[in-house]
Design a protein around this motif. Structure first.
Motif, PDB file in Angstrom:
ATOM      1  N   GLY A  79       3.743 -16.764 -17.667  1.00 41.04           N
ATOM      2  CA  GLY A  79       3.415 -16.435 -16.168  1.00 41.04           C
ATOM      3  C   GLY A  79       2.565 -15.167 -16.287  1.00 41.04           C
ATOM      4  N   ASN A  80       2.106 -14.437 -15.174  1.00 40.06           N
ATOM      5  CA  ASN A  80       1.503 -13.170 -15.350  1.00 40.06           C
ATOM      6  C   ASN A  80       1.861 -12.182 -14.069  1.00 40.06           C
ATOM      7  N   ILE A  81       2.171 -10.951 -14.457  1.00 37.34           N
ATOM      8  CA  ILE A  81       2.088  -9.824 -13.496  1.00 37.34           C
ATOM      9  C   ILE A  81       1.159  -8.928 -14.330  1.00 37.34           C
ATOM     10  N   ASP A 136       5.121   1.184 -11.842  1.00 38.26           N
ATOM     11  CA  ASP A 136       6.662   1.140 -11.572  1.00 38.26           C
ATOM     12  C   ASP A 136       6.946  -0.344 -10.865  1.00 38.26           C
ATOM     13  N   TRP A 137       5.831  -0.440 -10.000  1.00 37.68           N
ATOM     14  CA  TRP A 137       6.015  -1.719  -9.104  1.00 37.68           C
ATOM     15  C   TRP A 137       6.260  -3.086 -10.042  1.00 37.68           C
ATOM     16  N   ARG A 138       5.216  -2.886 -11.068  1.00 32.29           N
ATOM     17  CA  ARG A 138       5.127  -4.109 -11.899  1.00 32.29           C
ATOM     18  C   ARG A 138       6.466  -4.221 -12.638  1.00 32.29           C
ATOM     19  N   ASN A 139       6.895  -3.080 -13.229  1.00 28.81           N
ATOM     20  CA  ASN A 139       8.182  -3.115 -13.919  1.00 28.81           C
ATOM     21  C   ASN A 139       9.366  -3.770 -13.122  1.00 28.81           C
ATOM     22  N   THR A 140       9.182  -3.187 -11.991  1.00 28.73           N
ATOM     23  CA  THR A 140      10.609  -3.600 -11.069  1.00 28.73           C
ATOM     24  C   THR A 140      10.457  -5.172 -10.889  1.00 28.73           C
ATOM     25  N   ILE A 141       9.277  -5.559 -10.399  1.00 30.89           N
ATOM     26  CA  ILE A 141       8.759  -6.894 -10.388  1.00 30.89           C
ATOM     27  C   ILE A 141       9.263  -7.858 -11.471  1.00 30.89           C
ATOM     28  N   MET A 142       9.107  -7.267 -12.746  1.00 31.05           N
ATOM     29  CA  MET A 142       9.398  -8.076 -14.120  1.00 31.05           C
ATOM     30  C   MET A 142      10.636  -8.062 -14.306  1.00 31.05           C
ATOM     31  N   SER A 143      11.543  -7.119 -13.517  1.00 32.84           N
ATOM     32  CA  SER A 143      12.940  -7.259 -13.912  1.00 32.84           C
ATOM     33  C   SER A 143      13.705  -8.246 -13.266  1.00 32.84           C
ATOM     34  N   PHE A 144      12.635  -9.253 -12.455  1.00 34.71           N
ATOM     35  CA  PHE A 144      13.491 -10.268 -11.845  1.00 34.71           C
ATOM     36  C   PHE A 144      12.953 -11.608 -12.771  1.00 34.71           C
ATOM     37  N   TYR A 199      -3.316   9.491  -4.775  1.00 37.84           N
ATOM     38  CA  TYR A 199      -3.968   8.768  -6.049  1.00 37.84           C
ATOM     39  C   TYR A 199      -3.985   9.853  -7.337  1.00 37.84           C
ATOM     40  N   GLY A 200      -4.023  11.295  -7.008  1.00 38.97           N
ATOM     41  CA  GLY A 200      -4.006  12.041  -8.224  1.00 38.97           C
ATOM     42  C   GLY A 200      -5.213  12.018  -8.951  1.00 38.97           C
ATOM     43  N   GLN A 201      -4.981  13.060  -9.884  1.00 40.10           N
ATOM     44  CA  GLN A 201      -6.357  12.780 -10.895  1.00 40.10           C
ATOM     45  C   GLN A 201      -6.605  11.795 -11.616  1.00 40.10           C
ATOM     46  N   LYS A 202      -7.784  11.334 -11.769  1.00 42.60           N
ATOM     47  CA  LYS A 202      -8.190   9.940 -12.332  1.00 42.60           C
ATOM     48  C   LYS A 202      -6.983   8.820 -11.891  1.00 42.60           C
ATOM     49  N   ASN A 203      -6.567   8.697 -10.861  1.00 43.77           N
ATOM     50  CA  ASN A 203      -5.667   7.869 -10.281  1.00 43.77           C
ATOM     51  C   ASN A 203      -4.439   7.715 -10.932  1.00 43.77           C
ATOM     52  N   MET A 204      -4.067   8.833 -11.702  1.00 48.45           N
ATOM     53  CA  MET A 204      -2.868   8.704 -12.521  1.00 48.45           C
ATOM     54  C   MET A 204      -1.580   8.639 -11.582  1.00 48.45           C
ATOM     55  N   LEU A 205      -1.375   9.144 -10.531  1.00 44.36           N
ATOM     56  CA  LEU A 205      -0.287   9.035  -9.750  1.00 44.36           C
ATOM     57  C   LEU A 205      -0.328   7.550  -9.211  1.00 44.36           C
ATOM     58  N   PHE A 206      -1.324   6.945  -8.624  1.00 48.33           N
ATOM     59  CA  PHE A 206      -1.263   5.508  -8.316  1.00 48.33           C
ATOM     60  C   PHE A 206      -0.974   4.713  -9.552  1.00 48.33           C
ATOM     61  N   LYS A 207      -1.593   4.902 -10.562  1.00 51.25           N
ATOM     62  CA  LYS A 207      -1.253   3.874 -11.673  1.00 51.25           C
ATOM     63  C   LYS A 207       0.092   3.925 -12.103  1.00 51.25           C
ATOM     64  N   LYS A 208       0.665   5.129 -12.007  1.00 46.66           N
ATOM     65  CA  LYS A 208       1.984   5.060 -12.472  1.00 46.66           C
ATOM     66  C   LYS A 208       3.134   4.569 -11.328  1.00 46.66           C
ATOM     67  N   ASN A 209       2.812   4.565 -10.290  1.00 45.43           N
ATOM     68  CA  ASN A 209       3.422   4.063  -9.033  1.00 45.43           C
ATOM     69  C   ASN A 209       3.020   2.335  -9.171  1.00 45.43           C
ATOM     70  N   TYR A 210       1.928   2.152  -9.630  1.00 45.93           N
ATOM     71  CA  TYR A 210       1.559   0.672  -9.852  1.00 45.93           C
ATOM     72  C   TYR A 210       2.515  -0.007 -10.963  1.00 45.93           C
ATOM     73  N   LYS A 215       0.825  -1.183  -0.101  1.00 48.03           N
ATOM     74  CA  LYS A 215       0.032  -0.057  -0.100  1.00 48.03           C
ATOM     75  C   LYS A 215       0.952   1.398   0.120  1.00 48.03           C
ATOM     76  N   SER A 216       1.938   1.130   0.930  1.00 42.76           N
ATOM     77  CA  SER A 216       2.717   2.406   0.949  1.00 42.76           C
ATOM     78  C   SER A 216       3.427   2.680  -0.368  1.00 42.76           C
ATOM     79  N   SER A 217       4.065   1.641  -1.030  1.00 38.58           N
ATOM     80  CA  SER A 217       4.855   1.717  -2.225  1.00 38.58           C
ATOM     81  C   SER A 217       3.820   2.272  -3.350  1.00 38.58           C
ATOM     82  N   VAL A 218       2.576   1.715  -3.569  1.00 38.87           N
ATOM     83  CA  VAL A 218       1.847   2.152  -4.837  1.00 38.87           C
ATOM     84  C   VAL A 218       1.204   3.554  -4.365  1.00 38.87           C
TER      85      VAL A 218
END
Lengths: 611, 488
Positions: free
Chosen positions: A426-428, A401-409, A388-399, A380-383
């Motif tokens: 697989g699926n992220i 980022d989270w996904r890309n970092t996970i996928m880098s593994f 949340y920003g307008q239309k959740n844009m900030l939240f989605k950007k952080n999400y 929760k703290s990361s994303v």
């Protein structure tokens, strides 16, 4: 309207046509009447191109133990035109077949729909893949049956009964492949799956050709130009795999009676040390004349033994995912080493904790105790770190980022620079996926909370899981896992998006899992191991038992992922298997024989057949 | 009904008879080529001869229908037909491989269930019609650049689309329209230059493997330069009739060539460049001759010579870079530079053996052993003429060639009796297309042309090509029949 001078050009055109046709007639005259070369050449001789099959390359394990080699096999071919006064009964007796088989087979050969290149003048395959014992008796009486011939081929033979999914098999080349690739002719063998498929071009070698002369009645008259135009066949190259066959055999033994898989990787090189998928089968089942029968039996087994679960099955990673999360959240700034969250055990909301431990917990304890509320809060703290920003844009950007970092593994995609041919993604889940599910603004951290503990939409393969364990062991990079022990494969290095400094605390946490946490029972005296258990809820019955880890701390030698489907706790099934494999690989032998026998005897699924 | 009657009288029955004879001979040859002693029924639907029988019957029906249609539609709908065929060609390139499968490296067949056809067959007809339409326009002149450019485009578009399908053979047929252009007023020199280019290309390639010097000179280039200089001499001596200048020229060339050989004793010279130098010197010489005589005819030969020299020097490069390796091998086999009895040379060698074994009278119908043993590949399609050669010998194959010759001569006569430019242009296109198919196919089978996979008209197995040639021919017959309708 008609131009008179141009009209005369018709004569020029007529002359051109006549001259060309005149040249053709002169050429016909020279070919058919004047030159006797072609006439004699064709009256008595024609070329017969006989294929010389190369022997296929051998396959070794990393310690140069021979795994796969060749044994001779024999085809019986026939030229229908040359068969004379055949005593069918004697023939069937010599071949050890019954008469109805003989009649069916001849009908099949003559059926142009099934046998496209049929001609009664050219050799047709009557029986294939007879072994040397069969042929020894047949050969004696062969002279009685003009028109029948023996042709030598080679088949695969296996020194061990395991690693079927890694090795793959060879079978007759498909009609489609023949059309697309000039090299193959009907009846040729080709690697169908596993490394036999991936390294087909290396293993197969090059076919040779022997040009024979034959007369118009089809009798062989000898070699054309005494063999000057023949091309010798070139044997295939040998292949050395990264597998350690001892470890592989142990892994397969431990999985007896269970469904699941094991992947072991050497972190510093990306070399796959063992890749087990159970239910399995003996690779020699797919060799020779019984291949098609056995294949269809395997294909229709509900437990799907043909599937390589190590790379083709996908599971939610459960608590093992918390290791990756711990790294990613640190990198994204969601938590640091002193962040603490309170845990109310079973009363926690929105995700309860399945373990009882002190509160509040920091990162080390959270890994050790696999604390669900901690990882939910960290996620929760990361994303949500920028709101949340307008239309959740900030939240989605952080999400994202989270996904890309996970996928880098190495998650959520095929490892496409690997040499493993059968893989699933697989699926992220992507931002778009959730947009489609819940609408553009309809989802928040709380909606996707199960991701934080590795449940829900996130799916990984055992190969990806083992690979991520290798990335943790290497503290920030992995080398694409591969099967060919060839130095060039080691250059395929991928760095994770998490900096090296964040790894130390997670590795420390993994150590504590063995000291105080869920894997206490699987400790080995004097050998520090690192890992994390997972007990994954799923819709098809009991929980999956999962473990990922590596050993030792400095210069890690082995990283392993173990999945036992529908078994129960990660600590009870997967962790001991991990521990035994580490013992075998690092110490070279198993001292805890009782543990090994106990694990081997556990049967979690009674439908698993031993093949 | 009245039209039916008029068709019966106006139809050129001679052509129809030749057509039927060729189709039936083709059918018997296919039967011979795919004949198997086990199954011997010529009407067996499972066998190729049986299938071809169906194709022939439907082709006759198709021909009949074309004769009953109004002749004006070909003129009216030429552009629409052409456009539709182009769309079909584009579709073939981009269609999924379930409809357009990859057959031996080319994607040119549209397969719909049991029926498959090659849009390239239609493209020939459509292009012939559209050229006829365009060239029959009131103020069309072949020498006008304004008219020439769209004309070239009309040919180039289907040509390149077919190239994209990797059907080089079918695409080459579009070159045949040059013959029709020649009849319609194109300068004859264009055809001569074409032949000249082929000769130079063959000489350079054939002798390029013979290195003459360590400096890198090859016999091919030197021979090519020799041909160029000789052409200049022949032109001056026999055509312009400047006998004195021509003899001086020849003497000069011999002296310079001799000097350079002498000079080579002391200074290493690359003979390739010596030969090029000779061509340049000779060009300068002719320009001087022209300036002194105020005689403008030498411009031609000078510019052609320079272009030819440039072409010769780039032939090697063109050959190695522009052609695919299998095409290179086919040409090398033709020029006897490589034997390759297993690969590309195999077909031609077996084809020559099969034909050669026929002798004067042939082995008799269905008695050919070479074709039975399946030594000749594609023996019922592209190499069908082999069967004729083997089973019917010299007299049989000559007979087939003579019937083709009679047909082409008949078509030339038909072409010249047309009053409409549209009809005449179309007729000449038909003659050109048929002639090119005949030349390339038989040339290939006899080992006089490189292996280019195109069918022999009316002979080769396959509905697509039979229908294509039937349409091509019967549209012409319909147009021809209209000449009486107009009078009455």
């Amino acid at each position: 309207m008609i131009n008179d001078t141009l009209q005369n050009r018709r004569y020029v055109i007529a002359i051109i046509i006549s001259v060309v046709l005149g040249i053709f007639i002169l050429r016909l005259f020279s070919l058919q009447i004047f030159e006797s070369k072609y006439k004699e050449g064709a009256d008595s001789n024609a070329f017969l191109k006989k294929t010389l099959f190369p022997s296929r390359g051998l396959i070794y394990d990393r310690n140069h133990t021979l795994l796969v080699y060749n044994k001779p096999a024999y085809d019986i071919t026939l030229i229908l035109r040359e068969i004379r006064d055949l005593d069918t009964l004697a023939f069937c007796k010599a071949m050890n077949i019954d008469k109805s088989y003989f009649i069916n087979r001849i009908a099949e050969i003559k059926d142009r729909k099934k046998n496209l290149g049929y001609s009664s003048y050219t050799p047709q395959i009557f029986m294939t893949q007879l072994n040397i014992e069969d042929i020894a008796t047949i050969q004696q009486s062969m002279y009685k049956f003009p028109g029948f011939y023996v042709q030598k081929r080679t088949l695969r033979e296996y020194a061990f009964s395991g690693a079927a999914h890694v090795l793959g098999s060879i079978g007759e080349v498909s009609q489609k492949r023949i059309e697309n690739d000039n090299y193959y002719k009907s009846g040729d063998y080709i690697g169908r799956d596993g490394v036999e498929y991936t390294y087909e071009k290396i293993l197969r070698g090059t076919k040779g050709i022997e040009i024979l002369l034959r007369d118009a009645k089809g009798r062989i008259k000898g070699k054309y130009e005494n063999g000057a135009k023949d091309i010798a066949s070139k044997a295939g190259e040998n292949l050395t795999l990264t597998l350690d066959i001892q470890l592989q055999v142990l892994g397969e033994k431990l999985m007896t009676g269970k469904i699941g898989s094991i992947v072991a990787i050497e972190p510093q090189t990306g070399e796959i040390l063992a890749m087990v998928s159970n239910p399995a089968f003996n690779p020699s089942l797919l060799v020779g004349r019984q291949r098609s029968k056995n294949y269809s039996e395997l294909l229709h087994d509900p437990e799907k033994p043909l599937m390589n679960r190590a790379t083709q099955a996908q599971y939610s990673p459960g608590s093992t995912f918390k290791l990756i999360q711990a790294l990613v959240h640190q990198q994204l700034g969601g938590i640091n080493e002193v962040t603490r969250y309170s845990c109310n055990g079973l009363a926690s909301s929105p995700i309860r904790c399945t373990h009882s431990h002190g509160s509040p917990v920091g990162l080390l304890n959270a890994i050790e105790q696999s604390c669900n509320p901690y990882f939910w809060n960290a996620f929760k703290s990361s994303v949500e770190k920028d709101g949340y920003g307008q239309k959740n844009m900030l939240f989605k950007k952080n999400y994202t980022d989270w996904r890309n970092t996970i996928m880098s593994f190495g998650f959520g995609k095929k490892i496409d620079d690997s040499d493993i041919y059968e893989q699933v993604r697989g699926n992220i889940p992507s931002e778009n996926f959730y947009n489609r599910c819940y609408g553009e603004t309809g989802w928040r951290a709380i909606t996707i909370r199960s991701l934080s503990i590795g449940q829900g939409e996130v799916l990984v393969t055992p190969l990806q899981l083992a690979n991520s364990a290798a990335a943790i062991a290497n503290q920030g990079y992995y080398i694409s896992p591969h099967l060919n022990k060839n130095d060039s494969m080691q250059k395929k290095i991928h760095h994770t998006l998490v900096e090296k400094k964040y790894f130390l605390i997670v590795i420390e946490g993994m150590s504590r899992v063995f000291e105080y946490g869920t894997a206490r029972a699987s400790r080995i005296e004097g050998l520090e191991m690192f890992g994390k258990t997972g007990t994954v809820e799923n819709s098809r019955g009991k929980n999956h038992s999962i473990f990922m880890g590596f050993a030792p701390r400095e210069n890690p030698k082995i990283a392993i992922a173990v999945v036992v489907e529908n078994a129960g706790y990660g600590s009870v099934y997967a962790a001991p298997i991990f521990s035994l494999l580490v013992e075998q690989y690092i110490k070279g032998k198993i001292e805890r024989v009782e543990l090994q026998e106990r694990i081997t005897k556990i049967v979690t699924n009674t439908n698993v057949k031993e093949r | 009904m009245s039209r039916n009657v008029s068709i019966k009288y106006a139809l050129d029955w001679t052509t129809v008879i030749f057509y039927v004879i060729l189709v039936v001979m083709g059918w018997l040859s296919i039967y011979g080529a795919s004949y198997n002693f086990d199954q011997s029924d010529i009407f067996d639907w499972e066998q190729r001869a049986g299938k071809q029988f169906i194709w022939i019957l439907t082709a006759f029906v198709l021909g009949g229908v074309l004769l009953l249609l109004d002749y004006k539609i070909y003129n009216y709908f030429a552009y629409i037909f052409y456009g539709a065929v182009l769309l079909l060609l584009i579709f073939t390139i981009f269609a999924p491989s379930s409809i357009v499968p990859d057959i031996k490296g080319s994607r040119s067949w549209i397969v719909l269930g049991p029926v498959s056809f090659q849009p390239a067959e239609l493209a020939k007809i459509a292009t012939a019609l559209v050229l006829a339409k365009f060239m029959s326009a009131y103020n069309f002149k072949l020498k006008n650049w304004k008219d020439l450019l769209p004309l070239a485009l009309l040919i180039f578009i289907p040509f390149s689309l077919i190239i994209l399908q990797k059907e080089t053979g079918s695409a080459l047929i579009f070159v045949s329209f040059l013959l029709m252009f020649y009849r319609e007023g194109m300068k004859g020199i264009v055809l001569l230059i074409g032949v000249y280019a082929i000769i130079l290309f063959v000489v350079v390639i054939k002798f390029s493997i013979i290195p003459l010097q360590p400096e890198g000179a090859t016999l091919g280039i030197i021979l090519a330069m020799g041909i160029i200089v000789l052409t200049q001499f022949v032109y001056a001596f026999f055509y312009v009739k400047n006998r004195k200048e021509a003899l001086i020229f020849l003497l000069g060339i011999i002296v310079i060539a001799g000097l350079s050989v002498l000079l080579h004793q002391w200074i290493p010279l690359n003979y390739n460049f010596v030969a090029l130098f000779l061509v340049v010197i000779s060009c300068i010489y002719w320009i001087f001759v022209e300036l002194f005589n105020r005689f403008r005819k030498y411009w031609y030969i000078v510019s052609i010579s320079l272009a030819a020299a440039l072409f010769s020097f780039s032939s090697d490069y063109l050959f190695n870079k522009m052609l695919e390796s299998h095409q290179q091998i086919r040409i090398k086999v033709l020029l006897n530079m490589e034997e390759d009895l297993i690969g590309a040379g195999y077909n031609v060698n077996q084809s020559k053996i099969a034909i050669g074994s026929g002798g004067l009278w042939g082995k008799g119908f269905l008695n050919g052993t070479q074709t039975k043993l399946k030594y000749v590949p594609e023996q019922d399609t592209d190499f069908i003429f082999c069967t004729v050669g083997e089973e019917h010998g010299f007299w049989g194959s000559t007979l087939v060639l003579v019937i083709f010759w009679l047909l082409l001569m008949r078509l030339l006569r038909i072409a010249e009796r047309q009053r409409e430019v549209f009809n005449r242009v179309y007729a000449y296109s038909v003659v050109s297309i048929l002639f090119f198919h005949l030349m390339i196919n038989i040339g290939m089978v006899l080992g006089l042309m490189p292996v280019i996979g195109i069918p022999l008209p009316f002979f080769s197995y396959g509905g697509s090509s039979l229908w294509g040639f039937t349409m091509l021919l019967f549209i012409l017959l319909r147009l021809d029949a209209s000449r009486l309708e107009r009078l009455t």
